[in-house]
Design a protein around this motif. Structure first.
Motif, PDB file in Angstrom:
ATOM      1  N   PRO A  40      -3.625 -12.899   0.450  1.00 13.33           N
ATOM      2  CA  PRO A  40      -3.866 -11.453   0.320  1.00 13.33           C
ATOM      3  C   PRO A  40      -4.823 -10.960   1.392  1.00 13.33           C
ATOM      4  CG  PRO A  40      -5.032 -12.685  -1.397  1.00 13.33           C
ATOM      5  CD  PRO A  40      -4.153 -13.666  -0.700  1.00 13.33           C
ATOM      6  N   ARG A  44      -2.254  -6.304   1.158  1.00  7.47           N
ATOM      7  CA  ARG A  44      -0.899  -6.767   1.433  1.00  7.47           C
ATOM      8  C   ARG A  44      -0.957  -8.281   1.622  1.00  7.47           C
ATOM      9  NH1 ARG A  44       0.788  -3.584   6.468  1.00  7.47           N
ATOM     10  NH2 ARG A  44       2.916  -4.149   5.874  1.00  7.47           N
ATOM     11  N   THR A  45      -0.083  -8.815   2.461  1.00  9.82           N
ATOM     12  CA  THR A  45      -0.165 -10.238   2.800  1.00  9.82           C
ATOM     13  C   THR A  45      -0.531 -10.366   4.269  1.00  9.82           C
ATOM     14  OG1 THR A  45       2.174 -10.399   3.412  1.00  9.82           O
ATOM     15  CG2 THR A  45       1.591 -10.867   1.091  1.00  9.82           C
ATOM     16  N   GLU A  48       2.344  -9.809   6.825  1.00 10.68           N
ATOM     17  CA  GLU A  48       2.742  -8.412   6.996  1.00 10.68           C
ATOM     18  C   GLU A  48       1.767  -7.675   7.911  1.00 10.68           C
ATOM     19  OE1 GLU A  48       4.724  -6.929   2.914  1.00 10.68           O
ATOM     20  OE2 GLU A  48       2.765  -7.878   2.685  1.00 10.68           O
ATOM     21  N   VAL A  49       0.482  -7.888   7.680  1.00  7.08           N
ATOM     22  CA  VAL A  49      -0.536  -7.175   8.463  1.00  7.08           C
ATOM     23  C   VAL A  49      -0.508  -7.601   9.928  1.00  7.08           C
ATOM     24  CG1 VAL A  49      -3.014  -6.780   8.762  1.00  7.08           C
ATOM     25  CG2 VAL A  49      -2.024  -6.785   6.460  1.00  7.08           C
ATOM     26  N   THR A  77       7.286 -10.501   0.515  1.00  6.92           N
ATOM     27  CA  THR A  77       6.757  -9.675   1.598  1.00  6.92           C
ATOM     28  C   THR A  77       7.792  -8.638   2.017  1.00  6.92           C
ATOM     29  OG1 THR A  77       7.556 -11.236   3.285  1.00  6.92           O
ATOM     30  CG2 THR A  77       5.301 -11.542   2.496  1.00  6.92           C
ATOM     31  N   ASP A  78       7.320  -7.648   2.742  1.00 12.04           N
ATOM     32  CA  ASP A  78       8.200  -6.626   3.290  1.00 12.04           C
ATOM     33  C   ASP A  78       8.158  -6.729   4.812  1.00 12.04           C
ATOM     34  OD1 ASP A  78       9.696  -4.472   4.000  1.00 12.04           O
ATOM     35  OD2 ASP A  78       8.326  -2.949   3.210  1.00 12.04           O
TER      36      ASP A  78
END
Length: 212
Positions: A40, A44-45, A48-49, A77-78
């Motif tokens: 985290p 988010r994760t 992702e970042v 995740t996205d």
């Protein structure tokens, strides 16, 4: 000229577009919390970042290389706007992930290799590296050691004309390291210490890096 939210990347004449290749295949064994990709971070994760950081900094496209627990990461995740690929031989070392990422990058593009375990990376640092890159060269983020001498770290930009040779030279857990050591005269160091931390998240005493 190509503008992003956090900076401006001016493409020099003769400079190829740049694909960000985010290596996120490891199991996070030393940290002991599973794959770092899904740690985290900022609500988010981490994967992702950092992927967004590469894109926001000016990379034309982003390739994310997964390995350990790839299905779990895909499902939690996205990363829909990025190209996500899997290195099924991730346990054999970083070289396989490095080659997998290069193969997935658009032909004709230079590549910026970044690591998922650098939460301190910022879009402004990515933008500085992109703006500093010269055709036919390698451009690397650098940070001063205790003596003030710049030391090479990630991200590293490998020019389009060098990417196949760099992939062929990769072995074991070295990624591009062997190629970079063999061609020190091609490497331009760019001091990014005023923009971000180049620290890798490897051990539990570095978990404070996720507090940013």
């Amino acid at each position: 000229m190509e503008a992003r939210a956090y900076g401006v990347f001016m493409t020099q004449s003769g400079t190829a577009p740049i694909t960000g290749v985010l290596l996120a295949a490891g199991a996070g064994t030393r940290l002991g919390r599973g794959p770092k990709a899904v740690l985290p971070f900022r609500g988010r994760t981490l994967v992702e970042v950092v992927a967004d950081t590469l894109f926001d900094g000016g990379c034309r496209e982003v390739v994310v290389v997964l390995g350990a627990e790839a299905e779990r990461i895909r499902n939690s995740t996205d990363l829909g706007r990025y190209t996500v690929v899997e290195n099924t031989a991730w346990a054999k070392g970083m070289a396989g992930s490095f080659r997998t990422g290069i193969e997935a990058a658009s032909q004709g593009n230079s590549i910026m290799v970044a690591l998922v375990d650098q939460p301190g990376l910022t879009p402004t640092a990515v933008s500085r590296l992109l703006g500093s890159h010269r055709p036919g060269r390698i451009t690397a983020a650098a940070y001063p050691d205790d003596s003030g001498q710049l030391k090479r770290r990630h991200p590293v930009i490998i020019d389009v004309g060098l990417r196949d040779e760099a992939a062929a030279a990769a072995s074991g857990d070295t990624g591009a390291r062997s190629f970079l050591k063999a061609h020190p005269g091609l490497v331009d160091l760019v001091d990014c210490s005023d923009l971000c931390s180049g620290e890798d998240l490897d051990t539990k005493d570095q978990l404070h890096l996720l507090e940013g």
